[in-house]
Design an enzyme around this catalytic site. Structure first.
Site, PDB file in Angstrom:
ATOM      1  N   LYS A 175      -6.059   8.666  21.189  1.00  0.00           N
ATOM      2  CA  LYS A 175      -7.082   8.165  20.271  1.00  0.00           C
ATOM      3  C   LYS A 175      -6.415   7.359  19.149  1.00  0.00           C
ATOM      4  O   LYS A 175      -5.630   7.894  18.380  1.00  0.00           O
ATOM      5  CB  LYS A 175      -7.876   9.335  19.696  1.00  0.00           C
ATOM      6  CG  LYS A 175      -8.574  10.167  20.774  1.00  0.00           C
ATOM      7  CD  LYS A 175      -9.365  11.319  20.205  1.00  0.00           C
ATOM      8  CE  LYS A 175      -8.504  12.346  19.518  1.00  0.00           C
ATOM      9  NZ  LYS A 175      -9.219  13.599  19.209  1.00  0.00           N
ATOM     10  N   THR A 206     -16.707  11.207   8.413  1.00  0.00           N
ATOM     11  CA  THR A 206     -16.297  11.268   9.819  1.00  0.00           C
ATOM     12  C   THR A 206     -15.778  12.657  10.212  1.00  0.00           C
ATOM     13  O   THR A 206     -15.065  12.792  11.195  1.00  0.00           O
ATOM     14  CB  THR A 206     -15.201  10.227  10.095  1.00  0.00           C
ATOM     15  OG1 THR A 206     -14.094  10.470   9.195  1.00  0.00           O
ATOM     16  CG2 THR A 206     -15.714   8.819   9.896  1.00  0.00           C
ATOM     17  N   GLY A 208     -15.328  15.977  11.971  1.00  0.00           N
ATOM     18  CA  GLY A 208     -15.739  16.468  13.277  1.00  0.00           C
ATOM     19  C   GLY A 208     -15.619  15.468  14.409  1.00  0.00           C
ATOM     20  O   GLY A 208     -16.040  15.749  15.539  1.00  0.00           O
ATOM     21  N   THR A 209     -15.019  14.325  14.139  1.00  0.00           N
ATOM     22  CA  THR A 209     -14.936  13.270  15.161  1.00  0.00           C
ATOM     23  C   THR A 209     -14.229  13.745  16.430  1.00  0.00           C
ATOM     24  O   THR A 209     -14.713  13.536  17.545  1.00  0.00           O
ATOM     25  CB  THR A 209     -14.199  12.042  14.595  1.00  0.00           C
ATOM     26  OG1 THR A 209     -14.837  11.626  13.391  1.00  0.00           O
ATOM     27  CG2 THR A 209     -14.208  10.903  15.583  1.00  0.00           C
ATOM     28  N   GLY A 210     -13.062  14.373  16.274  1.00  0.00           N
ATOM     29  CA  GLY A 210     -12.286  14.782  17.442  1.00  0.00           C
ATOM     30  C   GLY A 210     -12.981  15.854  18.255  1.00  0.00           C
ATOM     31  O   GLY A 210     -13.010  15.795  19.494  1.00  0.00           O
ATOM     32  N   CYS A 211     -13.556  16.850  17.572  1.00  0.00           N
ATOM     33  CA  CYS A 211     -14.299  17.916  18.268  1.00  0.00           C
ATOM     34  C   CYS A 211     -15.472  17.315  19.025  1.00  0.00           C
ATOM     35  O   CYS A 211     -15.749  17.685  20.181  1.00  0.00           O
ATOM     36  CB  CYS A 211     -14.829  18.938  17.265  1.00  0.00           C
ATOM     37  SG  CYS A 211     -13.594  19.671  16.190  1.00  0.00           S
TER      38      CYS A 211
END
Length: 262
Positions: A175, A206, A208-211
């Site tokens: 990412k 932003t 919580g983007t990865g979860c």
């Protein structure tokens, strides 16, 4: 009677509701699946950061997993915060028995810079957890943690992906959200390459983007998508969620998991 695809998240709780188990379950619902959870840790967390974190005993994690998988079954599994070597080893052993696709988000640091993975757990992530992954989804900080590869520009992402794939996941999604310019990610299995690009939205909220991305991939895999199809659909979903992210509290607010409902 219709039964939606079932997706299991194995992760920590975010009391502020923006990341972790809470983000995972919201994403799974938004993408038409039945979300289930194995709680690995409890955090005291808000828009300003993580004020405290407490791991659950490995026995409790194992019991939750067996309870869900043995009775209800799963079409995909997603892992998140596994902060200790014991938890990583416990979850890796459980995942080794699962035939459903597994998305491993090797969570190392929170959006606010708080450490969520003990340094002593890194070797177990490399040798035990990543080999169970259908897709591993590290961001650039996590790539550096796990492999030592520093990504400064888009051209470095191939080298990062190769280093992650050496640990055994079938696919690596690197990412590139921390780079400048468009938000670009690289998905590869070492042979196929898929570059996914999206405009960068001017929105600081932003959390919580990865979860959210990892859960969206798992949800699409549970629907029967191929890995490239699942990642492309998840990228579209999380891009919209980032654009619609909103303020909560005095710090960084969450992405909007329900943006398609409005």
């Amino acid at each position: 009677m219709y039964t939606p695809p079932r997706v299991l998240t194995v992760a920590g709780s975010d009391s502020g509701g923006g990341a972790g188990i809470q983000a995972d379950l919201k994403t799974m619902l938004a993408l038409g699946t039945h979300g289930m959870s194995v709680l690995t840790a409890v955090t005291a967390q808000n828009s300003l950061g993580v004020q405290g974190a407490w791991d659950l005993p490995a026995e409790a994690v194992r019991a939750q997993f067996r309870s869900v998988v043995d009775d209800i079954g799963v079409q995909a599994v997603k892992t998140g915060m596994l902060s200790s070597p014991e938890l990583v080893e416990t979850v890796a052993a459980l995942l080794a028995e699962v035939t459903a696709p597994v998305v491993v988000d090797p969570v190392g640091v929170s959006k606010h810079g708080d450490a969520l993975l003990a340094a002593t757990a890194l070797d177990v992530v490399r040798t035990k957890l990543l080999p169970t992954a259908t897709v591993a989804t590290p961001n650039l900080d996590e790539v550096a943690q796990l492999t030592g590869v520093q990504v400064h520009e888009e051209a470095d992402m191939r080298r990062a992906a190769a280093a992650v794939l050496e640990f055994g996941p079938r696919w690596a999604l690197i990412k590139g959200g921390h780079l400048s310019g468009d938000a670009v990610d690289l998905l590869t299995d070492g042979e196929q390459e898929h570059w996914l690009r999206a405009p960068r939205h001017d929105n600081r909220h932003t959390h919580g983007t990865g979860c959210t991305l990892a859960s969206a991939i798992a949800a699409r895999l549970a629907h029967g998508d191929t890995v490239p199809e699942a990642v492309a659909a998840a990228k579209e979903y999380v891009t919209g969620a980032i654009e619609a992210g909103f303020r909560l509290g005095e710090g960084i607010g969450p992405v909007d998991h329900g943006w398609r409902l409005r």
